[in-house]
Design a protein around this motif. Structure first.
Motif, PDB file in Angstrom:
ATOM      1  N   GLN A 120       0.861  -1.189   0.000  1.00  0.00           N
ATOM      2  CA  GLN A 120       0.000   0.000   0.000  1.00  0.00           C
ATOM      3  C   GLN A 120       0.890   1.229   0.000  1.00  0.00           C
ATOM      4  O   GLN A 120       1.864   1.320   0.738  1.00  0.00           O
ATOM      5  CB  GLN A 120      -0.914   0.024   1.222  1.00  0.00           C
ATOM      6  CG  GLN A 120      -1.842   1.224   1.197  1.00  0.00           C
ATOM      7  CD  GLN A 120      -2.981   1.083   2.171  1.00  0.00           C
ATOM      8  OE1 GLN A 120      -3.437  -0.010   2.439  1.00  0.00           O
ATOM      9  NE2 GLN A 120      -3.443   2.194   2.691  1.00  0.00           N
ATOM     10  N   LEU A 121       0.526   2.190  -0.834  1.00  0.00           N
ATOM     11  CA  LEU A 121       1.276   3.438  -0.969  1.00  0.00           C
ATOM     12  C   LEU A 121       0.485   4.578  -0.346  1.00  0.00           C
ATOM     13  O   LEU A 121      -0.734   4.631  -0.482  1.00  0.00           O
ATOM     14  CB  LEU A 121       1.521   3.753  -2.447  1.00  0.00           C
ATOM     15  CG  LEU A 121       2.160   2.650  -3.286  1.00  0.00           C
ATOM     16  CD1 LEU A 121       2.220   3.073  -4.738  1.00  0.00           C
ATOM     17  CD2 LEU A 121       3.536   2.315  -2.746  1.00  0.00           C
ATOM     18  N   ALA A 122       1.198   5.476   0.299  1.00  0.00           N
ATOM     19  CA  ALA A 122       0.548   6.657   0.885  1.00  0.00           C
ATOM     20  C   ALA A 122       1.511   7.835   0.792  1.00  0.00           C
ATOM     21  O   ALA A 122       2.731   7.667   0.829  1.00  0.00           O
ATOM     22  CB  ALA A 122       0.180   6.393   2.343  1.00  0.00           C
ATOM     23  N   LEU A 123       0.942   9.016   0.675  1.00  0.00           N
ATOM     24  CA  LEU A 123       1.745  10.240   0.697  1.00  0.00           C
ATOM     25  C   LEU A 123       2.189  10.542   2.116  1.00  0.00           C
ATOM     26  O   LEU A 123       1.440  10.336   3.073  1.00  0.00           O
ATOM     27  CB  LEU A 123       0.921  11.439   0.209  1.00  0.00           C
ATOM     28  CG  LEU A 123       0.633  11.581  -1.266  1.00  0.00           C
ATOM     29  CD1 LEU A 123      -0.199  12.844  -1.503  1.00  0.00           C
ATOM     30  CD2 LEU A 123       1.895  11.618  -2.088  1.00  0.00           C
ATOM     31  N   THR A 124       3.386  11.081   2.227  1.00  0.00           N
ATOM     32  CA  THR A 124       3.817  11.659   3.495  1.00  0.00           C
ATOM     33  C   THR A 124       3.354  13.118   3.498  1.00  0.00           C
ATOM     34  O   THR A 124       2.854  13.621   2.477  1.00  0.00           O
ATOM     35  CB  THR A 124       5.347  11.618   3.618  1.00  0.00           C
ATOM     36  OG1 THR A 124       5.899  12.427   2.560  1.00  0.00           O
ATOM     37  CG2 THR A 124       5.886  10.187   3.540  1.00  0.00           C
ATOM     38  N   GLU A 125       3.544  13.808   4.596  1.00  0.00           N
ATOM     39  CA  GLU A 125       3.217  15.250   4.612  1.00  0.00           C
ATOM     40  C   GLU A 125       4.064  15.995   3.591  1.00  0.00           C
ATOM     41  O   GLU A 125       3.579  16.894   2.903  1.00  0.00           O
ATOM     42  CB  GLU A 125       3.390  15.823   6.020  1.00  0.00           C
ATOM     43  CG  GLU A 125       2.242  15.510   6.951  1.00  0.00           C
ATOM     44  CD  GLU A 125       0.887  15.954   6.397  1.00  0.00           C
ATOM     45  OE1 GLU A 125       0.743  17.114   5.947  1.00  0.00           O
ATOM     46  OE2 GLU A 125      -0.046  15.124   6.396  1.00  0.00           O
ATOM     47  N   ALA A 126       5.335  15.622   3.485  1.00  0.00           N
ATOM     48  CA  ALA A 126       6.204  16.257   2.483  1.00  0.00           C
ATOM     49  C   ALA A 126       5.698  15.961   1.077  1.00  0.00           C
ATOM     50  O   ALA A 126       5.724  16.838   0.195  1.00  0.00           O
ATOM     51  CB  ALA A 126       7.640  15.773   2.643  1.00  0.00           C
ATOM     52  N   GLY A 127       5.221  14.742   0.860  1.00  0.00           N
ATOM     53  CA  GLY A 127       4.666  14.382  -0.445  1.00  0.00           C
ATOM     54  C   GLY A 127       3.431  15.186  -0.777  1.00  0.00           C
ATOM     55  O   GLY A 127       3.259  15.647  -1.905  1.00  0.00           O
ATOM     56  N   ARG A 128       2.598  15.372   0.219  1.00  0.00           N
ATOM     57  CA  ARG A 128       1.383  16.173   0.011  1.00  0.00           C
ATOM     58  C   ARG A 128       1.750  17.614  -0.352  1.00  0.00           C
ATOM     59  O   ARG A 128       1.187  18.197  -1.280  1.00  0.00           O
ATOM     60  CB  ARG A 128       0.502  16.143   1.253  1.00  0.00           C
ATOM     61  CG  ARG A 128      -0.779  16.929   1.104  1.00  0.00           C
ATOM     62  CD  ARG A 128      -1.692  16.754   2.337  1.00  0.00           C
ATOM     63  NE  ARG A 128      -2.831  17.615   2.266  1.00  0.00           N
ATOM     64  CZ  ARG A 128      -3.869  17.465   1.443  1.00  0.00           C
ATOM     65  NH1 ARG A 128      -3.911  16.456   0.629  1.00  0.00           N
ATOM     66  NH2 ARG A 128      -4.874  18.322   1.449  1.00  0.00           N
ATOM     67  N   GLY A 129       2.688  18.183   0.375  1.00  0.00           N
ATOM     68  CA  GLY A 129       3.129  19.549   0.060  1.00  0.00           C
ATOM     69  C   GLY A 129       3.747  19.646  -1.321  1.00  0.00           C
ATOM     70  O   GLY A 129       3.498  20.601  -2.067  1.00  0.00           O
ATOM     71  N   THR A 130       4.537  18.641  -1.692  1.00  0.00           N
ATOM     72  CA  THR A 130       5.182  18.635  -3.004  1.00  0.00           C
ATOM     73  C   THR A 130       4.158  18.563  -4.128  1.00  0.00           C
ATOM     74  O   THR A 130       4.224  19.320  -5.099  1.00  0.00           O
ATOM     75  CB  THR A 130       6.169  17.450  -3.107  1.00  0.00           C
ATOM     76  OG1 THR A 130       7.210  17.650  -2.141  1.00  0.00           O
ATOM     77  CG2 THR A 130       6.775  17.340  -4.490  1.00  0.00           C
ATOM     78  N   VAL A 131       3.194  17.643  -4.007  1.00  0.00           N
ATOM     79  CA  VAL A 131       2.231  17.467  -5.093  1.00  0.00           C
ATOM     80  C   VAL A 131       1.282  18.659  -5.198  1.00  0.00           C
ATOM     81  O   VAL A 131       0.917  19.064  -6.306  1.00  0.00           O
ATOM     82  CB  VAL A 131       1.474  16.125  -4.997  1.00  0.00           C
ATOM     83  CG1 VAL A 131       0.467  16.099  -3.875  1.00  0.00           C
ATOM     84  CG2 VAL A 131       0.803  15.789  -6.326  1.00  0.00           C
ATOM     85  N   THR A 132       0.876  19.245  -4.075  1.00  0.00           N
ATOM     86  CA  THR A 132      -0.039  20.394  -4.185  1.00  0.00           C
ATOM     87  C   THR A 132       0.687  21.600  -4.770  1.00  0.00           C
ATOM     88  O   THR A 132       0.123  22.321  -5.599  1.00  0.00           O
ATOM     89  CB  THR A 132      -0.690  20.746  -2.831  1.00  0.00           C
ATOM     90  OG1 THR A 132       0.316  20.983  -1.861  1.00  0.00           O
ATOM     91  CG2 THR A 132      -1.624  19.643  -2.369  1.00  0.00           C
TER      92      THR A 132
END
Length: 177
Positions: A120-132
């Motif tokens: 299962q894959l999930a975004l980290t907080e850093a990933g969320r900030g990067t993608v937005t």
């Protein structure tokens, strides 16, 4: 159009040249279908090149990496096979991309309890900030491209493209993948 030397052609004029040469070699060629295919392919390539070079590479992302992050942002967490399907990529491609995204602290991978082979894959907080952040810049480029068309032309083009993507030929291609 075929008597022009190939060295004098550019990316767009090559379409006319290719159609003329192909028609001369293979008279049964459908030039309208060929123009449609070549034009769509060239447009898709130009869009991806633009987005990747102006938006994603400067942020340390590949086009594929952004697609995985985008899917996880909107639909995740997901098993990697579902992320691959939604991103329009192979499982192998997603697996390779996730290694980099995980290394960069943008995605986490956890084993699925009911299937030890699944991840299962999930975004980290850093990933969320990067993608937005990336998507805001990405959407600005989308708006720049769309601005060439009137709102009604945009609606018609979207309808035509959706018609192509839901056609019997598209369904047959999806069954092959």
């Amino acid at each position: 159009m075929t008597d022009r030397p190939a060295e004098d052609l550019d990316y767009l004029s090559f379409v006319d040249y290719a159609i003329g040469k192909t028609k001369a070699e293979l008279p049964d060629t459908d030039p309208v279908a060929m123009r449609l295919g070549l034009t769509l392919h060239r447009l898709a390539g130009a869009l991806v090149y633009d987005w990747e070079s102006t938006v994603h590479r400067p942020r340390g992302l590949s086009w594929g990496g952004f697609r995985v992050l985008f899917v996880l942002w909107l639909a995740g967490p997901l098993e990697s096979r579902h992320a691959a399907r939604l991103a329009g990529m192979s499982r192998a491609a997603v697996s390779a991309l996730v290694k980099t995204l995980e290394r960069d602290g943008l995605v986490t991978r956890t084993q699925v309890p009911r299937d030890r082979r699944a991840v299962q894959l999930a975004l980290t907080e850093a990933g969320r900030g990067t993608v937005t952040d990336a998507y805001q810049a990405h959407n600005a480029r989308e708006r720049a491209w769309a601005a060439s068309l009137t709102p009604s032309e945009q609606t018609v083009l979207i309808g035509l493209l959706e018609k192509l993507t839901t056609s019997p030929a598209a369904a047959a291609a999806q069954r092959l993948s």
